[in-house]
Design a protein around this motif. Structure first.
Motif, PDB file in Angstrom:
ATOM      1  N   ALA A  93       0.439  -1.408   0.079  1.00 17.47           N
ATOM      2  CA  ALA A  93      -0.347  -0.017   0.257  1.00 17.47           C
ATOM      3  C   ALA A  93       1.466   1.200  -0.037  1.00 17.47           C
ATOM      4  O   ALA A  93       2.129   1.571   0.523  1.00 17.47           O
ATOM      5  N   GLU A  94       0.553   1.779  -0.527  1.00 19.16           N
ATOM      6  CA  GLU A  94       0.840   3.762  -0.590  1.00 19.16           C
ATOM      7  C   GLU A  94       0.948   4.169   0.877  1.00 19.16           C
ATOM      8  O   GLU A  94       0.369   4.415   1.177  1.00 19.16           O
ATOM      9  N   LYS A  95       2.468   4.729   0.943  1.00 23.87           N
ATOM     10  CA  LYS A  95       2.744   4.902   2.018  1.00 23.87           C
ATOM     11  C   LYS A  95       3.829   6.684   2.625  1.00 23.87           C
ATOM     12  O   LYS A  95       3.288   7.091   3.386  1.00 23.87           O
ATOM     13  N   GLU A  96       3.619   6.986   1.450  1.00 27.31           N
ATOM     14  CA  GLU A  96       4.627   8.196   1.503  1.00 27.31           C
ATOM     15  C   GLU A  96       3.761   8.823  -0.179  1.00 27.31           C
ATOM     16  O   GLU A  96       4.311   8.451  -1.446  1.00 27.31           O
ATOM     17  N   VAL A  97       3.751  10.072  -0.771  1.00 28.00           N
ATOM     18  CA  VAL A  97       3.849  10.314  -1.625  1.00 28.00           C
ATOM     19  C   VAL A  97       4.884  11.982  -2.087  1.00 28.00           C
ATOM     20  O   VAL A  97       4.783  12.776  -1.358  1.00 28.00           O
ATOM     21  N   PHE A 144       7.206  10.497   9.204  1.00 24.20           N
ATOM     22  CA  PHE A 144       6.541  10.126   8.214  1.00 24.20           C
ATOM     23  C   PHE A 144       6.708   9.212   7.147  1.00 24.20           C
ATOM     24  O   PHE A 144       6.154   8.170   6.405  1.00 24.20           O
ATOM     25  N   VAL A 145       7.680   9.593   6.731  1.00 18.64           N
ATOM     26  CA  VAL A 145       8.211   9.192   5.177  1.00 18.64           C
ATOM     27  C   VAL A 145       9.832   8.326   5.424  1.00 18.64           C
ATOM     28  O   VAL A 145       9.146   7.218   4.454  1.00 18.64           O
ATOM     29  N   ILE A 146      10.206   7.579   6.118  1.00 18.62           N
ATOM     30  CA  ILE A 146      10.818   7.064   6.417  1.00 18.62           C
ATOM     31  C   ILE A 146      10.699   5.975   6.423  1.00 18.62           C
ATOM     32  O   ILE A 146      11.239   5.198   6.352  1.00 18.62           O
ATOM     33  N   GLU A 147       9.679   5.832   7.405  1.00 23.09           N
ATOM     34  CA  GLU A 147       8.899   4.259   8.614  1.00 23.09           C
ATOM     35  C   GLU A 147       8.104   4.150   7.812  1.00 23.09           C
ATOM     36  O   GLU A 147       6.671   5.279   7.373  1.00 23.09           O
ATOM     37  N   GLU A 148       8.335   2.643   8.435  1.00 28.90           N
ATOM     38  CA  GLU A 148       6.378   2.089   7.663  1.00 28.90           C
ATOM     39  C   GLU A 148       5.594   1.556   8.001  1.00 28.90           C
ATOM     40  O   GLU A 148       5.871   1.507   8.925  1.00 28.90           O
ATOM     41  N   LEU A 149       4.448   3.117   8.172  1.00 25.62           N
ATOM     42  CA  LEU A 149       3.829   2.856   9.590  1.00 25.62           C
ATOM     43  C   LEU A 149       2.332   2.015   9.295  1.00 25.62           C
ATOM     44  O   LEU A 149       2.027   0.964  11.135  1.00 25.62           O
ATOM     45  N   ILE A 174      -1.997   6.979   7.262  1.00 21.77           N
ATOM     46  CA  ILE A 174      -1.493   8.242   7.783  1.00 21.77           C
ATOM     47  C   ILE A 174      -0.727   8.235   5.922  1.00 21.77           C
ATOM     48  O   ILE A 174       0.310   7.370   5.839  1.00 21.77           O
ATOM     49  N   LEU A 175      -0.775   9.770   5.297  1.00 30.44           N
ATOM     50  CA  LEU A 175       0.597   9.810   4.055  1.00 30.44           C
ATOM     51  C   LEU A 175       1.063  10.972   4.153  1.00 30.44           C
ATOM     52  O   LEU A 175       0.102  12.157   3.971  1.00 30.44           O
TER      53      LEU A 175
END
Length: 469
Positions: free
Chosen positions: A277-281, A360-365, A369-370
């Motif tokens: 799934a999309e984790k960061e844009v 939030f960008v570095i870690e896979e949560l 939360i995007l």
């Protein structure tokens, strides 16, 4: 007690799928459709079953695979398994669990995946075929427990293996129930008993016993980096499906509203539990505002105040910088409520603008939360995506109509799955072509696992004969 009576009682017990009533007398313990009191017993039973499966014709194997599909796809079973998974794990949502379980049953390849390669010439005939390893030891996650058992069970049995599952303890009830249901149906069609086994009480100790058991021929781990590292350190053949941190790049060439809708759908699918799934844009700067606008119109809630973003970090991340378990797979509505913000059920994703090095960008949560990072142009966006993906080679997405840039990102990131202009889940067959799997082996290189992933190639040679050209 008469042994026939014991067997009748056990059958009655299994009809109710209730392990607490497993019949015991003295040292005798009756296994309840593949569920054993000890890991040693589970492995031994699987070893015996594999010898019988090996002697079964391919048509029988495919029939056993169809039994697994039929059990899961039965409406009441599909709904029950999906409901129980959410109830037991507290993660994801029912509607998406139904989709994922159905997907695993319908689109995991069976024996048709085991293609034969034939070579003929003046020196005779050579056949190369996919053959079983034997007994597979498989660790399954709490994020996709039933989906992984269904998909791996189909692939491994199709390949002629039997499998000993070590489910995540926080998903043990639904995992055991599924294993019982499958074994019961298999036995009813005359399959060898215990094609799939497990233990009544999954634990780290039992997982270690399984991994080091001499009768386990290959190990498969679907989960975080810790368990993948464990299986890879045993010295056995290991297939590891580890973490991902899938980025999505958006450039100026796309239909912005469609891109926004696709990203929200993909990110919110099962509350962001799938590793695909999309984790960061990462969005090109001069279209980022348009993208955010359309995301907010289609189920995204934006946090603008830096203090709110800081509070969200404190809420969902632990002292080590990773996600707090009790927020993994929770809905955006739930997370915002814990933050003191009340929203309607139409809100699926929480978005905010951040820098590229934000946690939030570095870690896979694995939460909806995007973070959204601005880039000056598409080339910089691709470079940021490469950094964020961290070499996991798992999954990435790009929304663009520029074929050259799509190609550039695909070549640079080298991910197992690369989805273009669609939600991430298109990469596992939901709205996209191709088979599915819930074990995507990046660390060990197998990629999208199917039946042939759990087999070894063998060569059979006949010289000076059977060449008829």
């Amino acid at each position: 007690m008469d042994i026939n009576l014991i067997e009748k009682l056990v059958r009655d017990v299994v009809e109710e799928i209730n392990l607490d009533k497993v019949v015991k007398e003295g040292q005798l313990t009756k296994a309840c459709f593949g569920v054993f009191e000890t890991m040693d017993a589970a492995v031994e039973a699987s070893y015996t079953a594999q010898k019988k499966l090996l002697a079964s014709p391919m048509k029988k194997r495919e029939a056993y695979v169809q039994v697994i599909r039929d059990v899961v796809l039965k409406k009441e079973n599909l709904e029950m398994l999906s409901k129980l998974t959410v109830e037991e794990t507290g993660m994801g949502n029912y509607e998406h669990k139904v989709i994922k379980n159905r997907l695993a049953a319908e689109k995991t390849p069976g024996t048709e995946d085991l293609t034969t390669h034939a070579l003929t010439g003046d020196d005779g005939l050579t056949l190369e075929e996919y053959c079983p390893f034997g007994v597979v030891g498989a660790v399954t996650p709490t994020t996709n427990p039933t989906e992984t058992i269904i998909s791996n069970g189909i692939s491994m049995i199709a390949g002629g293996n039997t499998v000993v599952f070590s489910p995540h303890p926080r998903a043990k009830k639904v995992s055991i129930k599924l294993i019982q249901m499958i074994n019961k149906a298999l036995e009813e069609v005359g399959a060898p008993k215990n094609l799939i086994t497990t233990v009544r009480e999954p634990s780290i100790e039992n997982t270690n016993i399984m991994m080091n058991h001499p009768k386990i021929n290959v190990l498969v781990a679907t989960g975080g980096p810790g368990i993948v590292k464990m299986v890879m350190s045993t010295g056995k053949k290991a297939i590891g499906a580890g973490a991902g941190n899938p980025p999505v790049v958006v450039d100026e060439t796309v239909d912005m509203e469609k891109a926004a809708i696709d990203i929200v759908k993909g990110c919110s699918f099962d509350n962001n539990l799938p590793c695909i799934a999309e984790k960061e844009v990462i969005a090109v700067d001069h279209i980022a505002d348009y993208l955010i606008h359309y995301m907010k119109e289609n189920g995204a809630y934006e946090l603008n105040d830096p203090s709110d973003i800081q509070k969200l970090m404190a809420l969902v991340m632990n002292d080590k910088g990773g996600p707090k378990t009790n927020f993994v797979g929770k809905s955006a509505v739930h997370i915002l409520k814990e933050l003191g913000i009340t929203v309607g059920s139409d809100i699926k994703v929480i978005i905010m603008e951040t820098e590229k090095d934000h946690p939030f960008v570095i870690e896979e949560l694995m939460m909806p939360i995007l973070p959204i990072v601005r880039a000056k142009d598409v080339d910089e966006a691709i470079d940021i995506a490469y950094e964020a993906e961290k070499g996991n080679r798992h999954t990435a997405m790009m929304h663009s109509k520029n074929v050259d840039k799509l190609t550039k990102m695909a070549k640079l990131l080298q991910t197992t799955i690369f989805v273009k202009n669609a939600p991430s889940y298109a990469g596992i067959g939901v709205g996209g072509e191709g088979c599915t799997t819930f074990t995507i082996a990046g660390p060990t290189g197998e990629g999208l696992t199917t039946a042939k992933s759990f087999c070894r190639k063998r060569r059979c040679v006949m010289t000076e004969a059977l060449h008829i050209r």
